[in-house]
Scaffold this motif. Structure first.
Motif, PDB file in Angstrom:
ATOM      1  N   PHE A  98       0.809  -1.213   0.000  1.00 49.61           N
ATOM      2  CA  PHE A  98       0.000   0.000   0.000  1.00 49.61           C
ATOM      3  C   PHE A  98       0.843   1.264   0.000  1.00 49.61           C
ATOM      4  CE2 PHE A  98      -2.796  -3.208   1.922  1.00 49.61           C
ATOM      5  CZ  PHE A  98      -3.743  -3.227   0.926  1.00 49.61           C
ATOM      6  N   ASP A  99       2.102   1.153  -0.375  1.00 43.84           N
ATOM      7  CA  ASP A  99       2.914   2.337  -0.571  1.00 43.84           C
ATOM      8  C   ASP A  99       2.456   2.968  -1.881  1.00 43.84           C
ATOM      9  OD1 ASP A  99       4.854   4.174  -1.250  1.00 43.84           O
ATOM     10  OD2 ASP A  99       6.428   3.067  -0.220  1.00 43.84           O
ATOM     11  N   SER A 100       2.017   4.243  -1.799  1.00 40.31           N
ATOM     12  CA  SER A 100       1.448   4.852  -2.997  1.00 40.31           C
ATOM     13  C   SER A 100       2.496   5.022  -4.095  1.00 40.31           C
ATOM     14  CB  SER A 100       0.842   6.211  -2.653  1.00 40.31           C
ATOM     15  OG  SER A 100       1.865   7.074  -2.213  1.00 40.31           O
ATOM     16  N   GLN A 101       3.760   4.897  -3.739  1.00 40.62           N
ATOM     17  CA  GLN A 101       4.810   5.106  -4.737  1.00 40.62           C
ATOM     18  C   GLN A 101       5.217   3.808  -5.443  1.00 40.62           C
ATOM     19  OE1 GLN A 101       7.173   8.400  -4.654  1.00 40.62           O
ATOM     20  NE2 GLN A 101       5.015   8.899  -4.626  1.00 40.62           N
ATOM     21  N   VAL A 102       4.808   2.685  -4.894  1.00 39.45           N
ATOM     22  CA  VAL A 102       5.323   1.419  -5.419  1.00 39.45           C
ATOM     23  C   VAL A 102       4.235   0.690  -6.191  1.00 39.45           C
ATOM     24  CG1 VAL A 102       6.382  -0.766  -4.833  1.00 39.45           C
ATOM     25  CG2 VAL A 102       6.892   1.235  -3.471  1.00 39.45           C
ATOM     26  N   TYR A 103       4.433   0.506  -7.471  1.00 40.22           N
ATOM     27  CA  TYR A 103       3.511  -0.266  -8.291  1.00 40.22           C
ATOM     28  C   TYR A 103       4.188  -0.520  -9.624  1.00 40.22           C
ATOM     29  CZ  TYR A 103       2.664   4.559  -9.568  1.00 40.22           C
ATOM     30  OH  TYR A 103       2.845   5.869  -9.905  1.00 40.22           O
ATOM     31  N   TYR A 113       7.743  -2.175 -10.392  1.00 34.91           N
ATOM     32  CA  TYR A 113       8.478  -2.222  -9.136  1.00 34.91           C
ATOM     33  C   TYR A 113       7.677  -2.988  -8.096  1.00 34.91           C
ATOM     34  CZ  TYR A 113      10.628   1.487 -11.727  1.00 34.91           C
ATOM     35  OH  TYR A 113      11.219   2.202 -12.723  1.00 34.91           O
ATOM     36  N   ALA A 155       9.616  -0.910  -2.102  1.00 35.32           N
ATOM     37  CA  ALA A 155      10.177   0.437  -1.966  1.00 35.32           C
ATOM     38  C   ALA A 155      11.692   0.407  -2.129  1.00 35.32           C
ATOM     39  CB  ALA A 155       9.791   1.014  -0.611  1.00 35.32           C
ATOM     40  N   LEU A 173      12.492   0.225  -5.819  1.00 32.65           N
ATOM     41  CA  LEU A 173      12.258   1.527  -6.451  1.00 32.65           C
ATOM     42  C   LEU A 173      13.399   2.477  -6.113  1.00 32.65           C
ATOM     43  CD1 LEU A 173      10.300   3.351  -8.029  1.00 32.65           C
ATOM     44  CD2 LEU A 173       9.290   3.970  -5.861  1.00 32.65           C
ATOM     45  N   GLU A 174      13.831   2.452  -4.856  1.00 28.63           N
ATOM     46  CA  GLU A 174      14.911   3.320  -4.407  1.00 28.63           C
ATOM     47  C   GLU A 174      16.190   3.043  -5.203  1.00 28.63           C
ATOM     48  OE1 GLU A 174      14.346   5.811  -2.377  1.00 28.63           O
ATOM     49  OE2 GLU A 174      16.417   6.396  -2.774  1.00 28.63           O
TER      50      GLU A 174
END
Lengths: 283, 202
Positions: free
Chosen positions: B50-55, B58, B61, B64-65
């Motif tokens: 549920f990390d809005s940045q990860v989808y 990827y 997190a 992605l980093e």
């Protein structure tokens, strides 16, 4: 009814479960999404569309453009390129490091003009590995992050669409059918407003064989007055009106073109990273 | 009569159709559990929690980093160049040669191409007002604090760019150093005169 309570309970769980999955989870994930900044800069993203383009969104909606066009770029993966930027003091050792493990296809072509891509389309670990080898040999290299996927290969965008792209759109025109091209990045791909207007009036004049219907009712074909309109379209002969007439875009056509030009998804973001090629001028 | 009741299936009672009690085969239960397990494994692997940045491609997190473009020396220079051409280049020129009567040259300037950069960092942060000698020529300047609105990283990039372009050989400037200079100037820096500038260490 027998077992009424059980039926109620099971329906509640089934509906509640899907509501949690389709409504609650996305809202908890993206409901608080807000303006962010472009990667490696402090410029905000997205910036609201200018007024004319915002009107154009409603023209886009009214004409059912989303029936044939999507606004969502898909991305299937991410890859790294390694660019050699500096030979260092011992070029032959650097070339050897690049050549090791078949990193460079044309090893014999050395020495070359820098910068040059020495490794292409590998994952992060291999790229880090290659940079380590080059650095150990005294050279300098950098890693370029590149989004991959069939949409990106078609040139429809530099990265996949992210939630922020649609932050100020109401309603969001995602679309689901691609009879035409994806338009998420059309403003970067075809940034000429005149091209867009001529294409709207006569799609086949710009794209031979296009299946797109002409949107002539967004234009006015009228007799040329004492002074020809400066906005008249410069159409090719076979699409031009009879002589003495001119084609002038209406406000709606202009708004739609402004909206199309405002569709850009070409900047890297934290959740959709890629390396922008350096805008370094050539000597 | 009794033979008939034996051969016929039992008649439905007036309470409605009743489901016969029977057990679910153990294989179905196991299959369901397996599917649930595989579903959880898939979710764990692709959900990003549920990390809005990860989808998308990827899956976490951390991953992605690791794919964020690192701001290496070349990236800082590229950003600095872009910012310079946007802001500074309008007066100082894309070639760093300045504009006669308006903006002194940066290329080969004794204010830019220095060992230290404390003095140089103060110029875009505070601005310059008054007489200033550049390359043996007297300039009457009124430069606004063009760098005050830039972030530390951006200004560091711009300074690094002007110090390493057009034949200049100065070293890079880091964001931390810009931050320190900004802190030293306080919240409302006044444009400095040439004399004040000259008193600052290089």
């Amino acid at each position: 009814m027998k077992n009424g309570f059980l039926v109620f309970l099971i329906s509640l769980v089934a509906l509640g479960g899907s509501w949690c999955g389709f409504v609650l989870a996305p809202v908890s994930q993206l409901g608080a999404d807000k303006q962010t900044t472009i990667l490696n800069s402090s410029d905000p993203y997205p910036i609201g569309r200018p007024g004319e383009a915002n009107q154009g969104l409603q023209v886009y909606r009214a004409n059912g453009c989303a029936a044939c066009h999507t606004e969502q770029v898909q991305q299937s993966g991410v890859a790294c390129d390694v660019i050699l930027t500096d030979n260092g003091k011992n070029p032959s050792a650097v070339y050897q490091a690049c050549g090791a493990s078949g990193m460079v296809r044309e090893y014999r072509a050395w020495p070359v003009r820098l910068p040059i891509t020495v490794v292409q389309g590998v994952n992060k670990e291999s790229a880090d590995d290659a940079v380590d080898k080059i650095t150990t040999a005294g050279g300098k290299a950098e890693i370029h992050i590149i989004a991959t996927g069939s949409d990106i290969a078609r040139g429809w965008g530099r990265r996949h669409s992210v939630a922020e792209d649609y932050l100020y759109d109401s309603p969001v025109q995602l679309g689901s059918l691609r009879i035409g091209q994806d338009l998420a990045d059309v403003g970067a791909r075809l940034p000429d407003a005149n091209w867009q207007l001529i294409h709207l009036y006569a799609p086949q004049s710009m794209v031979p064989g296009s299946a797109m219907p002409p949107f002539r009712y967004l234009f006015q074909v009228r007799k040329i007055g004492p002074v020809p309109s400066p906005d008249a379209l410069n159409l090719p002969k076979e699409f031009a009106p009879p002589s003495g007439y001119e084609v002038v875009p209406t406000a709606q056509a202009r708004e739609l073109a402004a909206y199309l030009l405002s569709l850009r998804a070409d900047v890297p973001l934290r959740d959709a990273p890629f390396t922008q090629p350096l805008a370094v001028s050539k000597p | 009569m009794s033979d008939e009741t034996k051969s016929n299936p039992p008649q439905p009672s007036d309470t409605g159709p009743a489901v016969m009690r029977s057990t679910v085969p153990i294989s179905i239960i196991l299959l369901t559990l397996l599917l649930l397990f595989l579903g959880m494994v898939y979710f764990d692997h692709h959900g990003g929690w549920f990390d809005s940045q990860v989808y998308g491609p990827y899956t976490s997190a951390d991953q992605l980093e690791s794919y964020q473009p690192r701001s290496g020396e070349a990236a800082i220079l590229a950003q600095g160049k872009a910012r310079y051409e946007q802001v500074c280049g309008l007066c100082h020129g894309l070639d760093g040669l300045g504009k006669p009567g308006q903006a002194p040259p940066l290329a080969g300037s004794e204010w830019v191409d220095t060992k230290g950069f404390e003095r140089l960092t103060h110029i875009p942060l505070a601005g310059v007002n008054g007489q200033l000698s550049v390359k043996g020529q007297m300039w009457s300047l009124s430069m606004p604090a063009m760098g005050a609105a830039m972030s530390d990283e951006e200004l560091a990039g711009v300074l690094t760019y002007i110090r390493s372009s057009w034949g200049n050989k100065g070293g890079p400037v880091t964001a931390d150093e810009v931050k320190a200079a900004r802190a030293a100037l306080g919240t409302h820096p006044q444009p400095m005169s040439g004399d004040q500038m000259s008193k600052l260490p290089e």
